[in-house]
Design an enzyme around this catalytic site. Structure first.
Site, PDB file in Angstrom:
ATOM      1  N   ASN A  48       0.839  -1.196   0.000  1.00 17.96           N
ATOM      2  CA  ASN A  48       0.000   0.000   0.000  1.00 17.96           C
ATOM      3  C   ASN A  48       0.876   1.248   0.000  1.00 17.96           C
ATOM      4  O   ASN A  48       1.971   1.265   0.584  1.00 17.96           O
ATOM      5  CB  ASN A  48      -1.016   0.006   1.150  1.00 17.96           C
ATOM      6  CG  ASN A  48      -0.429  -0.232   2.518  1.00 17.96           C
ATOM      7  OD1 ASN A  48       0.593  -0.871   2.655  1.00 17.96           O
ATOM      8  ND2 ASN A  48      -1.091   0.267   3.544  1.00 17.96           N
ATOM      9  N   GLU A  50       0.345   5.172   0.776  1.00 17.01           N
ATOM     10  CA  GLU A  50      -0.586   6.203   1.279  1.00 17.01           C
ATOM     11  C   GLU A  50      -0.147   7.594   0.845  1.00 17.01           C
ATOM     12  O   GLU A  50       0.911   7.779   0.244  1.00 17.01           O
ATOM     13  CB  GLU A  50      -0.671   6.087   2.811  1.00 17.01           C
ATOM     14  CG  GLU A  50      -1.257   4.746   3.218  1.00 17.01           C
ATOM     15  CD  GLU A  50      -1.589   4.643   4.691  1.00 17.01           C
ATOM     16  OE1 GLU A  50      -1.138   5.489   5.489  1.00 17.01           O
ATOM     17  OE2 GLU A  50      -2.317   3.692   5.046  1.00 17.01           O
ATOM     18  N   CYS A  59      -4.030   0.636  -2.557  1.00 15.76           N
ATOM     19  CA  CYS A  59      -3.888  -0.594  -1.778  1.00 15.76           C
ATOM     20  C   CYS A  59      -2.802  -1.493  -2.382  1.00 15.76           C
ATOM     21  O   CYS A  59      -2.496  -1.401  -3.579  1.00 15.76           O
ATOM     22  CB  CYS A  59      -5.199  -1.382  -1.777  1.00 15.76           C
ATOM     23  SG  CYS A  59      -6.512  -0.639  -0.815  1.00 15.76           S
ATOM     24  N   GLU A  61      -3.001  -4.611  -3.140  1.00 16.44           N
ATOM     25  CA  GLU A  61      -3.530  -5.473  -4.201  1.00 16.44           C
ATOM     26  C   GLU A  61      -3.555  -4.745  -5.545  1.00 16.44           C
ATOM     27  O   GLU A  61      -3.160  -5.283  -6.577  1.00 16.44           O
ATOM     28  CB  GLU A  61      -4.958  -5.931  -3.870  1.00 16.44           C
ATOM     29  CG  GLU A  61      -5.074  -6.764  -2.610  1.00 16.44           C
ATOM     30  CD  GLU A  61      -5.315  -5.930  -1.354  1.00 16.44           C
ATOM     31  OE1 GLU A  61      -4.730  -4.840  -1.228  1.00 16.44           O
ATOM     32  OE2 GLU A  61      -6.101  -6.377  -0.504  1.00 16.44           O
ATOM     33  N   CYS A  96     -10.281  -4.787   0.011  1.00 13.27           N
ATOM     34  CA  CYS A  96     -11.358  -3.785   0.066  1.00 13.27           C
ATOM     35  C   CYS A  96     -12.246  -3.909  -1.170  1.00 13.27           C
ATOM     36  O   CYS A  96     -11.905  -4.602  -2.144  1.00 13.27           O
ATOM     37  CB  CYS A  96     -10.777  -2.373   0.183  1.00 13.27           C
ATOM     38  SG  CYS A  96     -10.227  -1.665  -1.373  1.00 13.27           S
ATOM     39  N   CYS A  99     -10.634  -2.919  -4.569  1.00 10.06           N
ATOM     40  CA  CYS A  99      -9.709  -3.941  -5.092  1.00 10.06           C
ATOM     41  C   CYS A  99     -10.478  -5.143  -5.636  1.00 10.06           C
ATOM     42  O   CYS A  99     -10.095  -5.730  -6.647  1.00 10.06           O
ATOM     43  CB  CYS A  99      -8.730  -4.369  -4.009  1.00 10.06           C
ATOM     44  SG  CYS A  99      -7.521  -3.085  -3.630  1.00 10.06           S
TER      45      CYS A  99
HETATM   46  N1  THU Z   1      -5.210  -1.635   2.540  1.00  9.93           N
HETATM   47  C1  THU Z   1      -4.637  -2.422   1.603  1.00  9.93           C
HETATM   48  O1  THU Z   1      -3.581  -2.113   1.053  1.00  9.93           O
HETATM   49  N2  THU Z   1      -5.258  -3.584   1.272  1.00  9.93           N
HETATM   50  C2  THU Z   1      -6.359  -4.087   1.917  1.00  9.93           C
HETATM   51  O2  THU Z   1      -6.818  -5.172   1.580  1.00  9.93           O
HETATM   52  C3  THU Z   1      -6.977  -3.324   2.998  1.00  9.93           C
HETATM   53  C4  THU Z   1      -6.491  -1.926   3.157  1.00  9.93           C
HETATM   54  C5  THU Z   1      -4.489  -0.420   2.953  1.00  9.93           C
HETATM   55  C6  THU Z   1      -5.081   0.887   2.544  1.00  9.93           C
HETATM   56  C7  THU Z   1      -4.541   1.816   3.609  1.00  9.93           C
HETATM   57  O3  THU Z   1      -3.226   2.216   3.245  1.00  9.93           O
HETATM   58  C8  THU Z   1      -4.433   0.939   4.844  1.00  9.93           C
HETATM   59  O4  THU Z   1      -4.424  -0.395   4.375  1.00  9.93           O
HETATM   60  C9  THU Z   1      -5.565   1.127   5.844  1.00  9.93           C
HETATM   61  O5  THU Z   1      -6.800   1.035   5.234  1.00  9.93           O
END
Ligand code: THU
Length: 141
Positions: A48, A50, A59, A61, A96, A99
């Site tokens: 991920n 941010e 994310c 994925e 999520c 994704c």
């Molecule tokens: N996140 C992911 O990368 N993948 C997931 O399956 C769930 C959420 C990340 C997004 C954000 O940077 C952090 O996790 C919190 O939501």
């Protein structure tokens, strides 16, 4: 096909690169292509990423998918996901909704496998269809 353990281990390594200063939730993913390259499994990893403005966050994925797509690969078999607060992973991380929708675009919901892992020995496997029942995809257009 590569085994789940190897895919999970690749996701764990990718998690080390997660950029998550706002949520503190670090995620790694490893996406297995439907065909091998030079006799070896073809895997795209992602973490991920941010952002201070929050919404541009990507994310793990989707990072993995977009790496694969941008390298010309269009067919995938499975994705392993590992996530959690800094340090050891203690729970399963499911993808999520956004994704899941990206998976719908490129994967067969009946066969594509989503592996939510805590470790190489502790994981759950879902078919995309289970995570996206009555989903909307390219076949609907
Ligand atoms: N996140 C992911 O990368 N993948 C997931 O399956 C769930 C959420 C990340 C997004 C954000 O940077 C952090 O996790 C919190 O939501």
């Amino acid at each position: 096909m590569t085994d789940y353990r190897n895919l999970i281990s690749e996701a764990m390594k990718a998690r080390e690169n997660a950029y998550a200063p706002y949520s503190g939730f670090y995620v790694g993913a490893a996406l297995l292509a439907a065909f091998e390259k030079d006799g070896k499994p073809l895997i795209f990893t992602g973490c991920n990423v941010e952002n201070a403005a929050f919404t541009p966050t990507n994310c793990a994925e989707r990072t993995a998918f977009f790496k694969g797509i941008s390298e010309g690969v269009r067919a995938f078999r499975a994705i392993a996901i590992v996530g959690g607060k800094q340090g050891a992973v203690t729970d399963y991380t499911a993808p999520c909704g956004v994704c899941r929708q990206v998976m719908m675009e490129f994967c067969n919901p009946d066969t594509f496998e989503v592996i939510a892992a805590v470790s190489e020995d502790d994981y759950k496997v879902f078919k995309l269809k289970e995570l996206m029942p009555e989903g909307f995809g390219p076949d609907n257009l």
